[in-house]
Design a protein around this motif. Structure first.
Motif, mmCIF file in Angstrom:
data_model
loop_
_atom_site.group_PDB
_atom_site.id
_atom_site.type_symbol
_atom_site.label_atom_id
_atom_site.label_comp_id
_atom_site.label_asym_id
_atom_site.label_seq_id
_atom_site.Cartn_x
_atom_site.Cartn_y
_atom_site.Cartn_z
ATOM 1 N N GLY A 40 -17.410 -4.917 -29.212
ATOM 2 C CA GLY A 40 -18.077 -5.244 -27.859
ATOM 3 C C GLY A 40 -18.154 -6.822 -27.685
ATOM 4 O O GLY A 40 -18.412 -7.126 -26.740
ATOM 5 N N PHE A 62 -20.443 -6.712 -22.544
ATOM 6 C CA PHE A 62 -21.808 -6.204 -22.267
ATOM 7 C C PHE A 62 -22.192 -6.364 -20.714
ATOM 8 O O PHE A 62 -22.903 -5.579 -19.960
ATOM 9 C CB PHE A 62 -22.785 -6.737 -23.184
ATOM 10 C CG PHE A 62 -22.725 -6.518 -24.708
ATOM 11 C CD1 PHE A 62 -23.598 -5.225 -24.861
ATOM 12 C CD2 PHE A 62 -22.070 -7.126 -25.310
ATOM 13 C CE1 PHE A 62 -23.412 -4.933 -26.322
ATOM 14 C CE2 PHE A 62 -21.964 -6.680 -26.668
ATOM 15 C CZ PHE A 62 -22.572 -5.412 -27.102
ATOM 16 N N ALA A 253 -19.004 -1.736 -25.895
ATOM 17 C CA ALA A 253 -20.189 -2.233 -25.736
ATOM 18 C C ALA A 253 -21.336 -1.197 -25.021
ATOM 19 O O ALA A 253 -22.464 -1.250 -25.617
ATOM 20 C CB ALA A 253 -20.170 -3.397 -24.836
ATOM 21 N N VAL A 257 -25.214 0.056 -26.716
ATOM 22 C CA VAL A 257 -26.218 0.067 -25.654
ATOM 23 C C VAL A 257 -26.716 1.330 -25.664
ATOM 24 O O VAL A 257 -27.956 1.537 -25.872
ATOM 25 C CB VAL A 257 -25.820 -0.541 -24.232
ATOM 26 C CG1 VAL A 257 -27.007 -0.184 -23.545
ATOM 27 C CG2 VAL A 257 -25.566 -1.764 -24.133
#
Length: 283
Positions: A40, A62, A253, A257
């Protein structure tokens, strides 16, 4: 003297073997998450490099996760709602059912537990088509309840079996003593048994929440619209900047999260779980 030295060597070897085993287990468990994080942080041009560390860290992936095109913020909210409602409902029903199956003596109790276990053995793909047809007739497609109801049916066997095994270890003498002191059955359960069962309840809650958070099969078929898609479906539907681009970096990414809430939840409740597991019944 040689016997003492031999015993020390054996203890050192056992400790070293245990440490190596724990280290290998930690590496095995964290390696996928580490690779997601590293991927990521790589730029789209360097995503196919197999470097263990990105040469130049970039937050471009991101930033792309939370772009308006992907609607990932909405997907996070959807997952919180679906997993939260599923966990709350499953735990309320699961705690009550496990307590009744453990505390009450009635014919067929073992059969009920066996049926609950058998219900969890049905593969999700086997009931996918009937569920879709049922939810389509009810007008539930692209609604939260179309994901919550199947998730509850999958989570309940896990919750009931885990809590049943834990309630069996409860010191029922404390409940009887509370009743002698004037407490009714509900007060004895709420004030005595439930606090003692807190470790099992918290552990089961985390397991149910993680299972509901990670569910993909049912959600991918009943949440067609992005406005109701959870994170698992939203990540699978990510698109690149062009028609033929596969957004590997953005998906990695997004995976990081989506994992962070689970990590935070475990860290928040780990002290309560450990304290409860190490506390005795008299405490």
């Amino acid at each position: 003297m040689s016997g003492t030295w031999t015993s020390r060597v054996r203890r050192w070897a056992a400790s070293a073997s245990f440490a190596v085993g724990v280290a290998l287990l930690v590496v095995f468990c964290l390696a996928p998450f580490y690779w997601m994080l590293v991927s990521g942080l790589k730029s789209p041009t360097a995503i196919f490099n197999n470097d263990l560390l990105p040469t130049t860290a970039s937050l471009e992936n991101f930033a792309a996760v939370f772009s308006g095109r992907n609607q990932f913020s909405r997907a996070l909210l959807n997952s919180v709602v679906v997993a939260g409602v599923t966990t709350l409902t499953a735990m309320i029903v699961g705690v009550s059912t496990a307590y009744a199956l453990t505390r009450l003596v009635f014919p067929g109790r073992t059969v009920i537990l066996a049926l609950i276990l058998a219900a969890s053995m049905f593969p999700g793909v086997a009931i996918l088509t009937p569920l879709y047809e049922l939810f389509a007739d009810l007008g539930w497609i692209n609604t939260y309840q179309a994901m919550v109801v199947p998730d509850i049916s999958f989570a309940l066997p896990l919750a009931i079996w885990t809590l049943t095994a834990f309630f069996r270890e409860m010191p029922w003498e404390l409940e009887q003593a509370a009743k002698v002191d004037g407490a009714n059955p509900f007060q004895a359960f709420r004030l005595i048994i439930l606090p003692l069962a807190a470790p099992g309840v918290f552990t089961t809650t985390i397991l149910v929440f993680i299972a509901a958070w990670n569910e993909y099969l049912i959600a991918s078929n009943v949440s067609i619209d992005a406005s109701t898609s959870p994170v698992t479906v939203a990540i699978a539907k990510f698109t690149g900047s062009s028609q033929f681009e596969q957004p590997f970096g953005t998906q990695m990414a997004a995976g990081v999260v989506a994992t962070i809430p689970l990590v935070i939840m475990v860290l928040l409740f780990q002290r309560r779980i450990v304290e409860g597991l190490t506390a005795g019944g008299l405490k």
